[in-house]
Design a protein around this motif. Structure first.
Motif, short mmCIF file in Angstrom:
data_model
loop_
_atom_site.label_atom_id
_atom_site.label_comp_id
_atom_site.label_asym_id
_atom_site.label_seq_id
_atom_site.Cartn_x
_atom_site.Cartn_y
_atom_site.Cartn_z
N HIS A 23 1.00 -1.21 -0.03
CA HIS A 23 0.08 -0.12 0.00
C HIS A 23 0.87 1.35 0.09
O HIS A 23 1.89 1.17 0.68
CB HIS A 23 -0.96 -0.12 1.36
N SER A 34 -18.18 2.53 1.07
CA SER A 34 -16.90 1.99 0.17
C SER A 34 -17.38 0.77 -0.73
O SER A 34 -17.97 -0.24 -0.11
CB SER A 34 -15.78 1.30 1.19
N GLY A 61 -16.08 -2.29 -3.37
CA GLY A 61 -14.96 -3.10 -4.13
C GLY A 61 -15.44 -3.51 -5.42
O GLY A 61 -16.56 -3.89 -5.80
N SER A 80 -9.88 -3.28 -6.56
CA SER A 80 -9.83 -1.85 -6.09
C SER A 80 -11.00 -1.94 -5.32
O SER A 80 -11.93 -2.57 -5.05
CB SER A 80 -10.38 -1.06 -7.49
N ARG A 81 -10.68 -0.86 -4.57
CA ARG A 81 -11.96 -0.23 -3.57
C ARG A 81 -11.99 1.29 -3.67
O ARG A 81 -11.23 2.15 -3.43
CB ARG A 81 -11.58 -0.77 -2.07
N ASN A 124 -8.70 3.13 -4.24
CA ASN A 124 -7.20 2.18 -3.75
C ASN A 124 -7.36 1.15 -4.76
O ASN A 124 -8.05 0.27 -4.94
CB ASN A 124 -7.42 1.80 -2.34
N PRO A 176 -5.96 -2.30 -2.36
CA PRO A 176 -6.74 -2.18 -0.90
C PRO A 176 -6.09 -3.21 0.00
O PRO A 176 -5.55 -4.21 -0.45
CB PRO A 176 -8.10 -2.61 -1.38
N SER A 205 -9.80 -5.91 7.00
CA SER A 205 -9.96 -4.86 5.92
C SER A 205 -11.50 -4.86 5.39
O SER A 205 -11.83 -5.96 5.58
CB SER A 205 -8.88 -5.13 4.85
N PHE A 248 -12.21 -4.82 1.88
CA PHE A 248 -12.43 -5.76 0.77
C PHE A 248 -12.85 -7.13 1.00
O PHE A 248 -13.93 -7.78 0.26
CB PHE A 248 -11.35 -5.47 -0.15
#
Length: 329
Positions: free
Chosen positions: A82, A203, A205, A271-272, A288, A291, A297, A299
């Motif tokens: 990250h 959020s 994904g 991706s997120r 992101n 992610p 987390s 995702f």
């Protein structure tokens, strides 16, 4: 079996999160098809660890590693870093030069998505809603009146290229703007100042799987802090509701926009993206392309509800990445 280097670490404060993500990837790679290796990339050194935690230095000339008389060449890189240099295109460009397959989007798309200025400008062009914003670099004159006239108060001050909400401040009063700007400049030489959006934060994904694009169940984020900052994300000071309790029309709108954003940015892999819902309309915040994949987390939790295993997703990502390089050859 294909030799897979799971790269983790990185050059920022996000490295601790990356180590957790890398561990999850390593543990979930199918041992019948892959031979995974833990590879750590830090500013001080790049190295591989064996099962006994013995370190072997990575040869940066070809990203190989010598173990005794044997030299290991990797068939694919699984990127779990990250921030820089794993999420901003630097390592992707390096692996492109070496012609080594790697998971996720390619170097130029990674560079665009990690740079908030580039990403927001591109998505605005395609009609995606975003907050009102101003960009500054260290060489520009700091004009408080001009800034606040455009974005208003409260507002957010963010580093242009940074993840995990590092260096972000929420500013309520004019007297606090300068310190917020100075704080953001500690993380990056460019910053973005955005108007505050009153609404619900979600959020989403989105990822490629078996040559199709999938949108995962939406997560609503309710932070105990003033906003979804680093502490909220990684110290349990937020409530994450998956799937989010949204009206069907709002849910469908968000998922359609998230898929459009993925396509507009020409992404591949996982991706997120984050949005604020204002009066039923989603406003894009950021995306992101690497992610978090740790147990805490967002995702992986969305993936679990969708009924897709991490092992299957990782296998598909690796095979797609290898085929992508073959097509270019």
């Amino acid at each position: 079996m294909k030799k897979i280097a799971v790269i983790m670490g990185g050059y920022t404060k996000e490295s601790a999160i990356s180590l957790e993500s890398g561990k999850v990837v390593y543990e979930n790679l199918c041992r019948k098809e892959f031979e995974p290796y833990k590879v750590y990339i830090f500013k001080e050194k790049w190295f591989m660890k064996d099962k006994k935690d013995k370190e072997y230095i990575i040869d940066k000339c070809d990203f190989s590693v010598k173990v005794g008389i044997k030299r290991i060449q990797f068939d694919c890189i699984f990127n779990a870093i990250h921030g820089t240099p794993g999420e901003d295109g630097i390592l992707q460009a390096y692996f492109e030069l070496l012609k080594i397959p790697y998971t996720g989007c390619n170097f130029n798309h990674a560079n665009v998505t990690f740079n908030k200025k580039y990403c927001l400008t591109l998505l605005k062009h395609f009609g995606i809603n975003t907050a009102v914003s101003i960009f500054l670099n260290k060489n520009q004159i700091f004009d408080e009146e001009k800034i606040l006239k455009k974005v208003g108060l409260p507002c957010f001050v963010k580093p242009n290229r940074s993840g995990s909400s590092l260096g972000i401040s929420k500013v309520y009063e004019k007297k606090d703007l300068f310190n917020a700007v100075e704080n953001a400049f500690k993380e990056d030489e460019e910053i973005i100042i955005e108007s505050f959006l009153e609404g619900r934060e979600v959020s989403v994904g989105v990822f490629s799987f078996k040559n199709e694009i999938f949108v995962l169940p939406i997560t609503e984020i309710i932070s105990q802090n003033d906003f979804f900052d680093f502490e909220s994300k990684y110290s349990g000071k937020s409530q994450e509701i998956t799937p989010a309790k949204l009206l069907p029309n709002v849910k469908n709108r968000i998922q359609k926009i998230a898929k459009k954003v993925y396509n507009y940015l020409n992404l591949s892999g996982i991706s997120r993206s984050e949005y604020i819902i204002v009066n039923g309309n989603p406003f894009f915040l950021e995306i992101n392309t690497v992610p978090g994949l740790s147990e805490e987390s967002i995702f992986p939790k969305q993936l679990k509800i969708a009924g897709i295993s991490l092992s299957d997703l990782f296998k598909d990502s690796i095979n797609f990445s290898i085929e992508r390089v073959k097509r270019k050859s």
